[in-house]
Design a protein around this motif. Sequence first.
Motif, PDB file in Angstrom:
ATOM      1  N   GLU A 280     -47.906   6.258 -44.541  1.00  0.00           N
ATOM      2  CA  GLU A 280     -47.630   5.211 -45.514  1.00  0.00           C
ATOM      3  C   GLU A 280     -46.860   5.827 -46.662  1.00  0.00           C
ATOM      4  OE1 GLU A 280     -51.558   3.923 -46.537  1.00  0.00           O
ATOM      5  OE2 GLU A 280     -51.851   2.901 -44.623  1.00  0.00           O
ATOM      6  N   GLY A 281     -45.871   5.106 -47.177  1.00  0.00           N
ATOM      7  CA  GLY A 281     -45.107   5.616 -48.297  1.00  0.00           C
ATOM      8  C   GLY A 281     -43.952   4.718 -48.647  1.00  0.00           C
ATOM      9  N   PRO A 282     -43.161   5.144 -49.610  1.00  0.00           N
ATOM     10  CA  PRO A 282     -42.044   4.331 -50.078  1.00  0.00           C
ATOM     11  C   PRO A 282     -40.871   4.322 -49.098  1.00  0.00           C
ATOM     12  CG  PRO A 282     -42.007   6.452 -51.165  1.00  0.00           C
ATOM     13  CD  PRO A 282     -43.260   6.416 -50.328  1.00  0.00           C
ATOM     14  N   GLY A 283     -39.963   3.383 -49.311  1.00  0.00           N
ATOM     15  CA  GLY A 283     -38.714   3.356 -48.542  1.00  0.00           C
ATOM     16  C   GLY A 283     -38.934   3.326 -47.055  1.00  0.00           C
ATOM     17  N   ARG A 284     -38.302   4.255 -46.357  1.00  0.00           N
ATOM     18  CA  ARG A 284     -38.395   4.304 -44.896  1.00  0.00           C
ATOM     19  C   ARG A 284     -39.478   5.261 -44.409  1.00  0.00           C
ATOM     20  NH1 ARG A 284     -32.333   5.015 -42.893  1.00  0.00           N
ATOM     21  NH2 ARG A 284     -32.599   6.906 -44.105  1.00  0.00           N
ATOM     22  N   PHE A 285     -40.354   5.748 -45.304  1.00  0.00           N
ATOM     23  CA  PHE A 285     -41.412   6.667 -44.882  1.00  0.00           C
ATOM     24  C   PHE A 285     -42.438   6.052 -43.948  1.00  0.00           C
ATOM     25  CE2 PHE A 285     -39.972   9.517 -48.186  1.00  0.00           C
ATOM     26  CZ  PHE A 285     -40.206  10.752 -47.616  1.00  0.00           C
TER      27      PHE A 285
ATOM     28  N   LYS B 232     -34.966  10.131 -58.459  1.00  0.00           N
ATOM     29  CA  LYS B 232     -35.786   9.565 -59.536  1.00  0.00           C
ATOM     30  C   LYS B 232     -36.774   8.545 -58.991  1.00  0.00           C
ATOM     31  CE  LYS B 232     -32.296  10.121 -63.098  1.00  0.00           C
ATOM     32  NZ  LYS B 232     -31.238   9.429 -63.862  1.00  0.00           N
ATOM     33  N   SER B 233     -36.340   7.738 -58.036  1.00  0.00           N
ATOM     34  CA  SER B 233     -37.219   6.685 -57.523  1.00  0.00           C
ATOM     35  C   SER B 233     -38.369   7.240 -56.684  1.00  0.00           C
ATOM     36  CB  SER B 233     -36.428   5.664 -56.708  1.00  0.00           C
ATOM     37  OG  SER B 233     -36.024   6.196 -55.462  1.00  0.00           O
ATOM     38  N   LEU B 234     -38.184   8.391 -56.054  1.00  0.00           N
ATOM     39  CA  LEU B 234     -39.253   8.950 -55.213  1.00  0.00           C
ATOM     40  C   LEU B 234     -40.285   9.744 -56.004  1.00  0.00           C
ATOM     41  CD1 LEU B 234     -37.304  10.022 -51.997  1.00  0.00           C
ATOM     42  CD2 LEU B 234     -38.908   8.123 -52.271  1.00  0.00           C
ATOM     43  N   VAL B 235     -39.862  10.403 -57.083  1.00  0.00           N
ATOM     44  CA  VAL B 235     -40.819  11.189 -57.879  1.00  0.00           C
ATOM     45  C   VAL B 235     -41.859  10.243 -58.474  1.00  0.00           C
ATOM     46  CG1 VAL B 235     -41.111  12.677 -59.895  1.00  0.00           C
ATOM     47  CG2 VAL B 235     -39.194  13.051 -58.332  1.00  0.00           C
TER      48      VAL B 235
ATOM     49  N   THR C   8     -44.261  15.110 -56.777  1.00  0.00           N
ATOM     50  CA  THR C   8     -44.324  15.542 -58.178  1.00  0.00           C
ATOM     51  C   THR C   8     -43.000  16.071 -58.714  1.00  0.00           C
ATOM     52  OG1 THR C   8     -45.101  17.736 -57.525  1.00  0.00           O
ATOM     53  CG2 THR C   8     -46.784  16.075 -58.017  1.00  0.00           C
ATOM     54  N   GLY C   9     -42.052  16.311 -57.848  1.00  0.00           N
ATOM     55  CA  GLY C   9     -40.781  16.830 -58.339  1.00  0.00           C
ATOM     56  C   GLY C   9     -39.707  16.805 -57.277  1.00  0.00           C
ATOM     57  N   ALA C  10     -38.459  16.905 -57.754  1.00  0.00           N
ATOM     58  CA  ALA C  10     -37.301  16.957 -56.861  1.00  0.00           C
ATOM     59  C   ALA C  10     -36.281  17.899 -57.480  1.00  0.00           C
ATOM     60  CB  ALA C  10     -36.698  15.566 -56.684  1.00  0.00           C
ATOM     61  N   ALA C  11     -35.619  18.676 -56.636  1.00  0.00           N
ATOM     62  CA  ALA C  11     -34.600  19.620 -57.102  1.00  0.00           C
ATOM     63  C   ALA C  11     -33.493  19.699 -56.057  1.00  0.00           C
ATOM     64  CB  ALA C  11     -35.214  21.006 -57.314  1.00  0.00           C
TER      65      ALA C  11
END
Length: 160
Positions: free
Chosen positions: A71-76, A56-59, A36-39
Amino acid sequence: MTKFLSTAALAALLCATSLSAAKAEDAFYLGQWKITGAAPAPWIKSDAELFPDEMKSLVGQTITLKSDAIEGPGRFPCKGPKYEVMQGGPDMLFQGGFGEMQAQNAASDPQKLAEQVGFSGTDYRTVITGCEYEVDFSFGADNDTAKFALNNAIYTLKRQ
């Protein structure tokens, strides 16, 4: 002897049932989580250390923690995670990042840093995944909110 064996079998069944219930209860982190957010992480010295496109791409993406996979995006994505839960103070959060900050500068208070990034409470749990892509998930007083650090950013996850 037969009565002993049936009593032992019943005891073993009750024990196995309670162990599986305890294990399921201990796996508070399993489920679907939305980023839900990144800082920026408090340890960075300048925004040049950030990866804004990655942030931006992960939020908005979803990570699913299952007992046998992530399971998740990228290398997750990860098959066969080896979850381990560590409990401790704020100095152990983000692979000891807050403790390391204090070791380098005594004025860096790990508890204040934890609160600064949105943790509540004073006792924290970190779920180590044991996956090749070493991202750990940390929890404060709220089991429905988790955080992880990646490339000098701290991401917030909310249970879906």
